[in-house]
Design a protein around this motif. Structure first.
Motif, PDB file in Angstrom:
ATOM      1  N   GLY A  56       0.804  -1.215   0.000  1.00 37.18           N
ATOM      2  CA  GLY A  56       0.000   0.000   0.000  1.00 37.18           C
ATOM      3  C   GLY A  56       0.839   1.267   0.000  1.00 37.18           C
ATOM      4  O   GLY A  56       0.315   2.360   0.188  1.00 37.18           O
ATOM      5  N   PHE A  57       2.151   1.138  -0.211  1.00 35.96           N
ATOM      6  CA  PHE A  57       3.013   2.327  -0.195  1.00 35.96           C
ATOM      7  C   PHE A  57       2.913   3.110  -1.493  1.00 35.96           C
ATOM      8  O   PHE A  57       3.289   4.259  -1.569  1.00 35.96           O
ATOM      9  N   PRO A  75      -1.113   1.762   3.362  1.00 34.93           N
ATOM     10  CA  PRO A  75      -0.582   0.743   4.264  1.00 34.93           C
ATOM     11  C   PRO A  75      -1.568   0.446   5.395  1.00 34.93           C
ATOM     12  O   PRO A  75      -2.372   1.306   5.752  1.00 34.93           O
ATOM     13  N   SER A  76      -1.495  -0.760   5.921  1.00 36.03           N
ATOM     14  CA  SER A  76      -2.334  -1.085   7.069  1.00 36.03           C
ATOM     15  C   SER A  76      -1.719  -2.260   7.807  1.00 36.03           C
ATOM     16  O   SER A  76      -0.902  -3.006   7.253  1.00 36.03           O
ATOM     17  N   SER A  77      -2.112  -2.418   9.055  1.00 29.41           N
ATOM     18  CA  SER A  77      -1.535  -3.491   9.860  1.00 29.41           C
ATOM     19  C   SER A  77      -2.052  -4.864   9.429  1.00 29.41           C
ATOM     20  O   SER A  77      -1.627  -5.875   9.970  1.00 29.41           O
ATOM     21  N   ARG A  79      -1.383  -5.961   6.610  1.00 27.51           N
ATOM     22  CA  ARG A  79      -0.296  -6.467   5.770  1.00 27.51           C
ATOM     23  C   ARG A  79       1.049  -6.122   6.407  1.00 27.51           C
ATOM     24  O   ARG A  79       1.474  -4.973   6.383  1.00 27.51           O
ATOM     25  N   TYR A  81       4.996  -5.916   6.768  1.00 25.14           N
ATOM     26  CA  TYR A  81       5.993  -5.693   5.726  1.00 25.14           C
ATOM     27  C   TYR A  81       7.383  -5.776   6.334  1.00 25.14           C
ATOM     28  O   TYR A  81       7.669  -5.132   7.345  1.00 25.14           O
ATOM     29  N   PHE A  83      11.152  -4.920   5.359  1.00 24.22           N
ATOM     30  CA  PHE A  83      11.927  -4.193   4.352  1.00 24.22           C
ATOM     31  C   PHE A  83      13.277  -4.858   4.132  1.00 24.22           C
ATOM     32  O   PHE A  83      13.785  -5.562   4.993  1.00 24.22           O
ATOM     33  N   ASN A  85      16.198  -3.604   4.148  1.00 27.19           N
ATOM     34  CA  ASN A  85      17.180  -3.250   5.193  1.00 27.19           C
ATOM     35  C   ASN A  85      16.570  -3.379   6.593  1.00 27.19           C
ATOM     36  O   ASN A  85      17.099  -2.843   7.545  1.00 27.19           O
ATOM     37  N   ALA A  87      14.561  -1.942   8.353  1.00 25.76           N
ATOM     38  CA  ALA A  87      13.938  -0.719   8.870  1.00 25.76           C
ATOM     39  C   ALA A  87      13.490  -0.851  10.319  1.00 25.76           C
ATOM     40  O   ALA A  87      12.454  -0.339  10.720  1.00 25.76           O
ATOM     41  N   LEU A  88      14.276  -1.580  11.119  1.00 28.72           N
ATOM     42  CA  LEU A  88      14.026  -1.567  12.567  1.00 28.72           C
ATOM     43  C   LEU A  88      14.322  -0.156  13.056  1.00 28.72           C
ATOM     44  O   LEU A  88      15.275   0.460  12.595  1.00 28.72           O
ATOM     45  N   TYR A 100       6.077  -2.504  18.903  1.00 35.26           N
ATOM     46  CA  TYR A 100       5.479  -1.443  18.080  1.00 35.26           C
ATOM     47  C   TYR A 100       4.522  -2.022  17.047  1.00 35.26           C
ATOM     48  O   TYR A 100       3.552  -1.380  16.672  1.00 35.26           O
ATOM     49  N   GLY A 101       4.801  -3.241  16.620  1.00 35.39           N
ATOM     50  CA  GLY A 101       3.935  -3.897  15.642  1.00 35.39           C
ATOM     51  C   GLY A 101       2.509  -4.078  16.127  1.00 35.39           C
ATOM     52  O   GLY A 101       1.592  -4.262  15.321  1.00 35.39           O
ATOM     53  N   ARG A 148       8.404  -8.290  14.430  1.00 33.40           N
ATOM     54  CA  ARG A 148       7.664  -7.026  14.489  1.00 33.40           C
ATOM     55  C   ARG A 148       6.525  -7.013  13.471  1.00 33.40           C
ATOM     56  O   ARG A 148       5.421  -6.574  13.771  1.00 33.40           O
TER      57      ARG A 148
ATOM     58  N   TYR B 165      11.457   3.849   7.407  1.00 27.25           N
ATOM     59  CA  TYR B 165      11.014   3.918   8.800  1.00 27.25           C
ATOM     60  C   TYR B 165       9.574   4.430   8.848  1.00 27.25           C
ATOM     61  O   TYR B 165       8.748   3.944   9.616  1.00 27.25           O
ATOM     62  N   ARG B 170       3.777   3.245   9.228  1.00 30.23           N
ATOM     63  CA  ARG B 170       2.426   3.285   8.641  1.00 30.23           C
ATOM     64  C   ARG B 170       1.860   1.881   8.489  1.00 30.23           C
ATOM     65  O   ARG B 170       0.681   1.648   8.733  1.00 30.23           O
ATOM     66  N   SER B 171       2.720   0.934   8.066  1.00 33.13           N
ATOM     67  CA  SER B 171       2.212  -0.423   7.875  1.00 33.13           C
ATOM     68  C   SER B 171       1.884  -1.098   9.210  1.00 33.13           C
ATOM     69  O   SER B 171       1.274  -2.154   9.232  1.00 33.13           O
ATOM     70  N   MET B 172       2.306  -0.488  10.311  1.00 31.65           N
ATOM     71  CA  MET B 172       1.904  -1.032  11.611  1.00 31.65           C
ATOM     72  C   MET B 172       0.751  -0.240  12.211  1.00 31.65           C
ATOM     73  O   MET B 172       0.415  -0.411  13.379  1.00 31.65           O
TER      74      MET B 172
END
Lengths: 258, 272
Positions: A56-57, A75-77, A79, A81, A83, A85, A87-88, A100-101, A148, B165, B170-172
């Protein structure tokens, strides 16, 4: 009904003063619940673009992506994702990153606490909860990122070359860990990769996209018992077959553009 | 795993020894300069130009216990604190907005980039017209010299945040407020703190200039006074003191930086 449907998706990148670049054209396939799917293809075939649209990006130029029949918009929880790298968040500890997830979910504080404990266990991160991402090895970072993404109880997990930055020796080990984690979570997974043997090791089904507008060159079910034996003859056969398909997928572009 | 960690630590110990040596080298150079001064002052023997080293040191040590010097130092520090606080408030807000929104950036950056070219001392006459003499112009000058490093570093902090980031948040399920709170602000913090160091540093430098002209109190005023009374050794002592105070302020902010952004340091102890 399919869990995730790619329904006639076209993506065109337009830049001023340049020919519009058609990355994907009228792409169409379904993904059943609980399947592990790999999107395999040469670089530039639009596989990552497709995955970010599933996340959804970005939105397709035309066509839709449907999750349980509902079009994806942003985007939504639902789905999760992971990344390339990872992206922690570097300013949060492992524990806080994983938590946080589910920060915005409706679970009670107690449920969240229990779930966090379980995820840390699944990801084999006990004893590292208070560490920051920079203090983790690549493997631990990957597991934390998957944990996460799983925390918010998504319907699908989207993985963008999750092992792309990992050296060869670590890769197989991390593939095992990744398989273990997603099996445990019993979740539908879509993974983008350019590593043929990785896709055979992890997937129920491999979709090969071509450099030419992301056409589906082949859709190959991997019919091998798990956990898979990388040294078996059948495994090699799949790798050989898919390697040839990817080569063809790459040549499609050479045929049409030169 | 253990081996891995050991191999990280070992060179770090080596670095510590090296850092120690480098520090000693720095101290040695200062000592050499002092010795040279001591000898030169005896040879030249013009105390108005180059005062006696021992006398200057006496003034210097007296300065730290002299109530008048200390109360003026207090006044100056309070001004720096006030001016910097205003600069943090304004600079952070402008910086965050500029970094996050292209429109704000387009709208504000020409004016920011032209105003910051004005030399800080050029604001002195105007600040006296606006605020009269005393606290007003000095605080204003500190603000003006501190606000731009803060804006610039905050902007570069925000624009330097990995867009993934934000996508991840946003995805969370994070909304705009949560993205600011959990991603943009912590992600900008290291760069902001660098800005703060520069800001307070230039605030400290400009306050003394401002106090030459616009006020009859403060550390800068004491310097002018010493000059007018031809107490060169005291002037030298005050200058050394101001260097030390500036150095201590800088070290304090660095300490704050390390504490607040410990997550950036691999071998730093995790806090919280």
């Amino acid at each position: 009904m399919a869990r995730l449907s790619v329904d006639g998706v076209t993506k065109v990148f337009e830049e001023k003063g340049k020919e519009p670049h058609v990355v994907l054209e009228n792409l169409r396939f379904d993904i059943e619940e609980g399947q592990f799917i790999s999107l395999l293809g040469p670089s530039g075939c639009g596989k990552t673009t497709l995955l970010t649209m599933m996340g959804g990006f970005q939105a397709p130029t035309s066509g839709k992506i449907l999750l349980d029949g509902v079009p994806v918009e942003g985007p939504s929880s639902e789905r999760g994702y992971v990344f390339q790298n990872y992206a922690l968040f570097p300013w949060m500890t492992v524990e806080k990153n994983v938590a946080y997830g589910m920060k915005f979910s409706s679970m009670s504080a107690k449920e969240k606490q229990e779930k966090l404990k379980r995820l840390i266990e699944i990801a084999h991160l006990q004893g590292h909860e208070k560490k920051y991402p920079i203090q983790l090895s690549g493997g631990m970072q990957q597991r934390a990122a998957v944990a996460r993404a799983l925390a918010g109880q998504p319907k699908v997990l989207l993985l963008d070359e999750p092992l792309g930055a990992v050296d060869f020796q670590m890769r197989e080990l991390m593939q095992n860990e990744l398989e273990h984690m997603v099996r445990e979570a019993k979740i539908t997974v879509v993974m983008v990769t350019h590593d043929v043997s990785e896709s055979v090791f992890l997937s129920d089904r491999v979709i090969v996209l071509s450099s030419n507008k992301g056409r589906v060159v082949a859709d190959v079910p991997i019919d091998l018992p798990r956990p898979r034996d990388r040294s078996s003859e059948e495994f090699d056969k799949y790798v050989f077959k898919l390697t040839n398909l990817v080569r063809r997928a790459f040549q499609e572009r050479t045929d049409t553009t030169f | 795993m253990e081996n891995h960690e050991r191999s990280i630590r070992l060179p770090d110990n080596g670095n510590k020894v090296k850092a120690m040596q480098q520090k000693l080298l720095g101290v040695a150079v200062i000592a050499i300069i002092f010795v040279a001064w001591f000898i030169a002052a005896r040879i030249i023997s013009k105390p108005l130009v180059l005062p006696d080293f021992v006398e200057t040191m006496q003034q210097f040590f007296k300065g730290w216990v002299d109530s008048r010097t200390m109360s003026n130092l207090g006044i100056t520090l309070k001004r720096v604190l006030t001016g910097s606080a205003y600069a943090v408030l304004v600079g952070t807000v402008i910086g965050l907005l500029m970094g996050y929104s292209t429109k704000v950036m387009m709208a504000v950056s020409p004016i920011v980039n032209s105003i910051r070219q004005i030399p800080i001392m050029a604001w002195v006459p105007l600040s006296i017209i606006w605020f009269g003499l005393g606290e007003g112009p000095t605080v204003f000058l500190i603000f003006m010299s501190a606000v731009f490093p803060l804006i610039i570093n905050t902007v570069s902090g925000v624009t330097g945040i990995d867009p993934n980031y934000i996508n991840a948040a946003r995805s969370m399920g994070a909304g705009t407020v949560a993205i600011y709170r959990d991603v943009i602000i912590p992600g900008t913090l290291p760069s902001f703190l660098t800005g703060l160091r520069l800001a307070v540093g230039s605030g400290w430098m400009s306050v003394i200039c401002a106090e030459f002209i616009a006020t009859s109190k403060g550390f800068g005023f004491l310097m002018i006074e010493a000059q007018e009374r031809m107490q060169t050794s005291k002037l030298y002592a005050l200058m050394i003191m101001s260097a030390i105070v500036g150095f201590v302020i800088d070290q304090l902010i660095r300490l704050l930086e390390k504490r607040l952004t410990s997550w950036r340091f691999k071998n730093g102890k995790a806090v919280g």
